[in-house]
Design a protein around this motif. Structure first.
Motif, PDB file in Angstrom:
ATOM      1  N   LEU A 180      -0.687   4.714  -0.600  1.00 12.54           N
ATOM      2  CA  LEU A 180      -1.830   4.624   0.335  1.00 12.54           C
ATOM      3  C   LEU A 180      -1.213   4.099   1.555  1.00 12.54           C
ATOM      4  O   LEU A 180      -1.548   3.444   2.335  1.00 12.54           O
TER       5      LEU A 180
ATOM      6  N   LEU B 295       0.707  -1.267  -0.015  1.00 18.71           N
ATOM      7  CA  LEU B 295       0.037  -0.017  -0.093  1.00 18.71           C
ATOM      8  C   LEU B 295       0.839   1.198  -0.117  1.00 18.71           C
ATOM      9  O   LEU B 295       0.468   2.197  -0.399  1.00 18.71           O
TER      10      LEU B 295
ATOM     11  N   SER C 136      -7.392   0.454  -1.655  1.00 22.07           N
ATOM     12  CA  SER C 136      -6.774  -0.134  -0.656  1.00 22.07           C
ATOM     13  C   SER C 136      -7.308  -1.554  -0.545  1.00 22.07           C
ATOM     14  O   SER C 136      -6.405  -2.581  -0.282  1.00 22.07           O
TER      15      SER C 136
ATOM     16  N   GLY D 286      -2.251   1.436   4.828  1.00 22.96           N
ATOM     17  CA  GLY D 286      -1.410   0.456   4.819  1.00 22.96           C
ATOM     18  C   GLY D 286      -1.433   0.132   6.182  1.00 22.96           C
ATOM     19  O   GLY D 286      -0.978  -1.036   6.768  1.00 22.96           O
TER      20      GLY D 286
ATOM     21  N   LEU E  55      -6.031  -3.766  -3.391  1.00 25.03           N
ATOM     22  CA  LEU E  55      -4.456  -4.129  -3.002  1.00 25.03           C
ATOM     23  C   LEU E  55      -4.225  -5.392  -1.903  1.00 25.03           C
ATOM     24  O   LEU E  55      -3.581  -6.262  -1.992  1.00 25.03           O
ATOM     25  N   VAL E  56      -4.937  -4.864  -0.842  1.00 22.60           N
ATOM     26  CA  VAL E  56      -4.850  -5.730   0.294  1.00 22.60           C
ATOM     27  C   VAL E  56      -5.403  -7.431  -0.258  1.00 22.60           C
ATOM     28  O   VAL E  56      -4.728  -8.452   0.075  1.00 22.60           O
TER      29      VAL E  56
ATOM     30  N   ASP F  57     -10.098   5.990  -2.393  1.00 25.31           N
ATOM     31  CA  ASP F  57      -8.697   5.309  -1.631  1.00 25.31           C
ATOM     32  C   ASP F  57      -9.177   4.021  -0.816  1.00 25.31           C
ATOM     33  O   ASP F  57      -8.204   3.106  -0.965  1.00 25.31           O
TER      34      ASP F  57
ATOM     35  N   TRP G  52      -4.515  -1.095   7.627  1.00 25.41           N
ATOM     36  CA  TRP G  52      -4.703  -2.494   7.427  1.00 25.41           C
ATOM     37  C   TRP G  52      -3.797  -3.524   8.131  1.00 25.41           C
ATOM     38  O   TRP G  52      -4.310  -4.527   8.735  1.00 25.41           O
TER      39      TRP G  52
END
Length: 550
Positions: A312, A307, A428, A316, A431-432, A424, A319
């Motif tokens: 981000l 992230l 995010s 990051g 991506l996670v 965002d 999370w």
């Protein structure tokens, strides 16, 4: 959960503390967020009890302005959030039917408002010890050795006076007394046939998650887990806490037991179908993640770095601090497919409708909440489903994404005190999902979680077969049908059948529970042999001979 003014629970010694080797003192269930630290120094400070219902949902029970009181009159379907054109908040795509989602949400409301406390606490020391001893013959050898015998040993060390002192020190049952009483309940409820059908059904669902990630069959070409873990024992009770778990590292360090404990409100034995798709992975993820040394830490670092590379960084950090709960959501979807994703959304909407009067996902996430905000978990579910390996993955992902977007309220999207742009937040989560599903991890010898377990077309075919059984109301599961079918398939079938237009949610739930019970009765882990996971007993054939038809 009660807390001191500074937000921390008192740390007190008790007769059990001399055996609490790895924790020493009793940590709070959902304590304040850990202070910021470099990610390479990230460690997991496991709470004594992990409460899996969203922190803000629990806090909502005390709000004076809530529209639905616990135990009061259920809110009507019109309380479910509506879209801009006035239609109920539901999505439908070709081949994916969730038109009955409002009825499934109402089913969760009924479960949340049910205050059945379950069986009474076993407070008499001598009676308790006798009942535990009598339950010995009802448990399979694995659980006798790993759970019952260690618990009896602790009772003997405590004695009558020590047992009474433990109970006095924890009157709210949130710490050491809660652990001891719950450990007793797991043995007694199994041994004395409390909610026999539902208890065995729930045990089968929880066991299936462990089987999917830790069994020898699913971990081919991957080393065995560093820590041998057997599925937790389940119990019913403590509806005021919602679903929660005592992880195995806690039960082992305090009581010497080799299995964790999972608790559900007793109402879920009768109602609340969507919870069965959402809770199993919620309460089981901790032990699975920690079965391989360094796995959660490696995932947290990977998420944070990925992230940061995506610009981000603050998300990051958010999370990665919640990696246990985040990865648990992912594990559940890898194990149960899209039903776990849409089930999670319906489950949280139902809880929020019951306790806050508004049936949508929460946009905000407190710094003290170990779970990501509900809206982030919804986005995560959509993008994990998109990475599954079956033909309708993109279709299901879009349906889930549409549902989540309907619940976004930009002005309420505040995570750990910081305002976040909805785009965002969505990026995010995407991506996670990519990192947790696909990253090749050193803790797994270069394999990814998605390579150990995922959802395929063959799983969807089994779900369709189970749906026909649930809808038709046929009785027992024939041997030819159960071969290769697991609890995840049956729960996924129950969820998707209940979501379809005009489905009878209660009837499907009842049939699902009874079929899960039949499946549990055939589980070799609950037979006379020492078998940790059902899939550990799987032959490797030299040549794929055609099977003989019976």
């Amino acid at each position: 959960m009660a807390a001191h003014a500074d937000g921390a629970h008192p740390r007190r010694r008790c007769p059990l503390s001399s055996w609490a080797t790895s924790h020493g003192t009793f940590a709070q269930p959902c304590g304040p967020a850990r202070p910021s630290r470099p990610m390479k120094q990230w460690t997991h400070d496991a709470p004594l009890r992990i409460v899996c219902t969203c922190w803000e949902v629990l806090m909502a029970r005390t709000e004076k302005g809530r529209k639905v009181a616990r135990g009061g009159t259920p809110a009507g379907r019109t309380a479910v959030r509506r879209t801009r054109n006035g239609a109920l908040g539901e999505s439908e795509s070709q081949g994916v039917d969730i038109r009955n989602l409002p009825a499934c949400i109402q089913d969760i409301v009924l479960a949340a408002q049910d205050t059945d406390p379950g069986p009474p606490e076993p407070l008499d020391y001598h009676q308790l010890r006798g009942r535990i001893e009598a339950a010995r013959v009802t448990l399979p050898p694995l659980y006798r050795d790993e759970v019952l015998v260690p618990f009896l040993r602790i009772l003997d060390k405590l004695g009558s006076q020590g047992f009474a002192e433990v109970l006095l020190r924890d009157p709210t049952r949130e710490r050491e007394a809660g652990l001891v009483i719950d450990a007793a309940h797991t043995i007694l409820q199994n041994g004395e046939n409390y909610q026999l059908v539902a208890t065995d059904a729930f045990e089968e669902v929880v066991s299936d998650l462990y089987d999917g990630f830790l069994s020898a069959e699913d971990r081919r070409n991957v080393k065995p887990p560093d820590r041998g873990v057997i599925p937790p024992l389940v119990k019913w009770g403590s509806p005021q806490f919602g679903p929660y778990t005592w992880p195995v590292d806690v039960t082992r360090s305090v009581l010497g037991m080799g299995a964790g404990i999972v608790s559900l409100p007793p109402a879920h034995a009768r109602v609340g179908l969507l919870a069965w798709s959402a809770i199993g992975h919620e309460v089981g993820g901790h032990d699975i993640l920690h079965a391989d040394d360094g796995l959660p830490e490696e995932l947290a670092i990977a998420v944070n770095e990925h992230l940061q590379a995506g610009k981000l960084a603050s998300l990051g950090h958010y999370w990665s601090e919640r990696i246990d709960e985040t990865a648990s959501d992912v594990l559940g979807i890898l194990n149960m497919g899209p039903a776990a994703g849409i089930g999670l959304i319906g489950y949280f909407r139902g809880l929020n409708l019951a306790f806050r009067g508004e049936g949508r996902l929460r946009n905000g996430g407190r710094a003290s909440d170990p779970h990501p905000a509900g809206i982030l978990r919804g986005f995560l579910a959509a993008y994990v489903v998109a990475r599954l390996r079956f033909d309708h993955a993109a279709e299901w992902s879009q349906v889930i994404l549409n549902e989540v977007r309907m619940d976004v309220v930009p002005e309420e999207l505040v995570l750990a005190g910081k305002k976040v742009d909805p785009e965002d937040a969505r990026r995010s989560a995407e991506l996670v999902a990519e990192v947790i599903v696909s990253s090749k991890l050193n803790a797994l010898e270069g394999h990814s979680l998605g390579s150990i377990q995922t959802w395929r077309n063959s799983d969807e075919e089994k779900v369709q077969e189970m749906r026909r059984l649930l809808v038709s109301g046929l009785g027992a599961l024939p041997d030819a049908v159960t071969e290769g079918i697991y609890a995840a398939h049956l729960v996924a079938a129950g969820v998707t059948a209940a979501l379809a237009a005009e489905a009878d949610v209660r009837r499907i739930f009842d049939r699902m529970i009874r079929l899960l019970k039949q499946m549990h009765d055939r589980n070799p882990s609950w037979g006379p042999l020492f078998i940790r996971h059902r899939s550990d007993v799987a032959p490797h054939f030299l040549y794929p001979y055609p099977r003989h038809r019976v």
